[in-house]
Design a protein around this motif. Structure first.
Motif, PDB file in Angstrom:
ATOM      1  N   LEU A 192      -7.516  -2.833   5.578  1.00 18.77           N
ATOM      2  CA  LEU A 192      -7.573  -2.157   4.268  1.00 18.77           C
ATOM      3  C   LEU A 192      -6.218  -1.556   3.913  1.00 18.77           C
ATOM      4  CD1 LEU A 192      -9.353  -0.970   1.888  1.00 18.77           C
ATOM      5  CD2 LEU A 192      -9.513   1.079   3.312  1.00 18.77           C
ATOM      6  N   ARG A 193      -5.622  -0.825   4.848  1.00 18.28           N
ATOM      7  CA  ARG A 193      -4.342  -0.174   4.568  1.00 18.28           C
ATOM      8  C   ARG A 193      -3.243  -1.202   4.310  1.00 18.28           C
ATOM      9  NH1 ARG A 193      -6.736   4.086   2.842  1.00 18.28           N
ATOM     10  NH2 ARG A 193      -7.244   5.705   4.367  1.00 18.28           N
ATOM     11  N   ALA A 194      -3.275  -2.325   5.037  1.00 18.76           N
ATOM     12  CA  ALA A 194      -2.275  -3.368   4.813  1.00 18.76           C
ATOM     13  C   ALA A 194      -2.386  -3.946   3.412  1.00 18.76           C
ATOM     14  CB  ALA A 194      -2.427  -4.469   5.862  1.00 18.76           C
ATOM     15  N   LEU A 195      -3.624  -4.158   2.946  1.00 15.35           N
ATOM     16  CA  LEU A 195      -3.802  -4.702   1.601  1.00 15.35           C
ATOM     17  C   LEU A 195      -3.415  -3.672   0.548  1.00 15.35           C
ATOM     18  CD1 LEU A 195      -4.577  -7.057  -0.148  1.00 15.35           C
ATOM     19  CD2 LEU A 195      -6.979  -6.360   0.021  1.00 15.35           C
ATOM     20  N   GLU A 196      -3.746  -2.410   0.776  1.00 17.12           N
ATOM     21  CA  GLU A 196      -3.331  -1.361  -0.163  1.00 17.12           C
ATOM     22  C   GLU A 196      -1.806  -1.314  -0.284  1.00 17.12           C
ATOM     23  OE1 GLU A 196      -6.817   2.064   0.112  1.00 17.12           O
ATOM     24  OE2 GLU A 196      -5.234   2.032   1.642  1.00 17.12           O
ATOM     25  N   ARG A 197      -1.099  -1.397   0.840  1.00 16.71           N
ATOM     26  CA  ARG A 197       0.368  -1.388   0.788  1.00 16.71           C
ATOM     27  C   ARG A 197       0.885  -2.583   0.003  1.00 16.71           C
ATOM     28  NH1 ARG A 197      -0.346   0.166   6.240  1.00 16.71           N
ATOM     29  NH2 ARG A 197       0.103  -1.955   6.961  1.00 16.71           N
ATOM     30  N   HIS A 198       0.272  -3.736   0.211  1.00 14.52           N
ATOM     31  CA  HIS A 198       0.704  -4.944  -0.489  1.00 14.52           C
ATOM     32  C   HIS A 198       0.473  -4.825  -2.000  1.00 14.52           C
ATOM     33  CE1 HIS A 198       1.622  -9.230  -0.891  1.00 14.52           C
ATOM     34  NE2 HIS A 198       0.565  -9.323  -1.687  1.00 14.52           N
ATOM     35  N   LEU A 199      -0.654  -4.236  -2.366  1.00 18.23           N
ATOM     36  CA  LEU A 199      -0.989  -4.090  -3.784  1.00 18.23           C
ATOM     37  C   LEU A 199      -0.263  -2.913  -4.437  1.00 18.23           C
ATOM     38  CD1 LEU A 199      -4.864  -4.651  -3.587  1.00 18.23           C
ATOM     39  CD2 LEU A 199      -3.155  -6.300  -4.399  1.00 18.23           C
ATOM     40  N   GLY A 200       0.197  -1.973  -3.621  1.00 15.68           N
ATOM     41  CA  GLY A 200       0.827  -0.772  -4.154  1.00 15.68           C
ATOM     42  C   GLY A 200      -0.164   0.159  -4.823  1.00 15.68           C
TER      43      GLY A 200
END
Length: 374
Positions: free
Chosen positions: A85-93
């Motif tokens: 989840l955190r990795a995708l949030e970082r990618h999406l900003g």
């Protein structure tokens, strides 16, 4: 309206999720233990009705990916889904306002609850399969226009990766499957990031509540010495899953099971006690087609559920064993899972099954060979 899910409700939820998982979706017992441990530290989880989600909210579903047979021996560390989840949030900003199941069966009914307990996010009472399916493109989200990419995947040693195949959800599945195999057969993912408006448009609603109610119905029927299958029929009647048919009663006489390309594939045969009839069920993680003496009784996407004969406890495909006495039931899926677009994505042809889909409620129950109990 929103409600609080407490740890003492998890056994009923896990039981109902195992039922809706149609034999697959991963071991709900393992998932339940992970959530219980997290809730012991953080308390209950908030479950949001899909109609309560703001249209512009960012919802990121979370799940486990891999063959259920692997999870029996390779228990998750418990940090992986939050890492995805955190990795995708970082990618999406952008940070998520809620998480949600991609499927309502097995361990994947539990993974979003684990994420919620660890992050404080609410969980949306909906999912993208209405059961469990083996492949990531087999989602109502995908059927009705939501892209699964970008997808984040995490492993037990803090590895993360982003997969972005644009609108090609089938290609996303193949890349994520390859990474899952390299991670040892199990990975944890965050995918199908979408708006609250898309949740309302594409998700199968209130399946967490449904799983909880079905698990409760089985437990209460057993405690009262009532017929648990009839209790399930009654519980399902007013829902989107309104029809239940008893397909077969008998015992397991043969199981063929192998882990191939990240899936648990195989077949189980049941024999009727006191008769010559037999049922064959083919599965790819989940049960796909049930035939009795060569005649089709139930087909994907309708649910084929194997229940322990005396307790109505759902049996997963990895839990099937020679000699088990069972009742096999078929359950109808919601209408949005039976449209031509949906059947093209996760109907019989999507699994190479030559039979055309026919609703399970068209199967006459009085044609089912019934073995005597006792």
């Amino acid at each position: 309206m929103s409600w609080k899910l407490s740890s003492d409700q998890l056994p009923d939820l896990a039981r109902g999720a195992a039922l809706l998982g149609t034999g697959g979706g991963g071991d709900p017992f393992i998932g339940r233990l992970l959530v219980e441990r997290a809730m012991a530290e953080t308390g209950p989880v908030t479950v949001l009705d899909p109609e309560e989600v703001d249209d512009d909210a960012l919802v990121i579903p979370t799940a486990q990916m891999g063959a259920p047979t692997v999870v029996v021996e390779k228990i998750p560390r418990g940090t992986e889904p939050v890492a995805a989840l955190r990795a995708l949030e970082r990618h999406l900003g952008r940070r998520a306002q809620a998480t949600m199941p991609i499927e309502c069966g097995g361990i994947n009914s539990m993974i979003p609850l684990l994420v919620a307990a660890r992050t404080g996010l609410p969980v949306v009472d909906a999912d993208g399969m209405g059961r469990a399916f083996p492949e990531l493109q087999m989602e109502t989200f995908s059927v009705y226009g939501v892209a699964g990419s970008p997808l984040a995947i995490a492993g037990e040693n803090d590895e993360t990766a982003i997969i972005d195949t644009g609108a090609d959800n089938r290609r996303m599945e193949s890349f994520a499957r390859a990474l899952t195999i390299r991670l040892g057969g199990v990975g944890h993912i965050a995918e199908y990031a979408m708006s609250g408006a898309d949740v309302k448009r594409t998700a199968v609603p209130r399946t967490i509540s449904l799983a909880l109610s079905l698990g409760t119905a089985i437990r209460e029927a057993r405690a009262a010495h009532h017929d648990a299958v009839e209790a399930l029929r009654t519980a399902l009647r007013p829902t989107l899953y309104s029809h239940l048919r008893v397909l077969f009663r008998g015992k397991v006489v043969d199981v063929e099971r192998r882990t191939v390309e990240g899936f648990a594939r195989g077949r189980v045969r049941f024999a009727a006690s006191g008769g010559d009839s037999s049922m064959d069920v083919e599965f790819q993680n989940e049960n796909l087609v049930a035939t009795v003496d060569g005649d089709v009784r139930c087909l994907v996407p309708d649910l084929i559920v194997v229940l322990e004969a005396d307790t109505a406890e759902p049996i997963t495909t990895e839990g099937l064993r020679y000699g088990q006495r069972v009742t096999v039931v078929g359950i109808s899926t919601p209408d949005l899972m039976r449209t031509p677009e949906a059947l093209a994505t996760f109907g019989p042809a999507a699994f190479g099954i030559r039979h055309r889909f026919a609703p399970v409620e068209a199967t006459p129950e009085d044609a089912v060979p019934a073995a005597p109990r006792g």
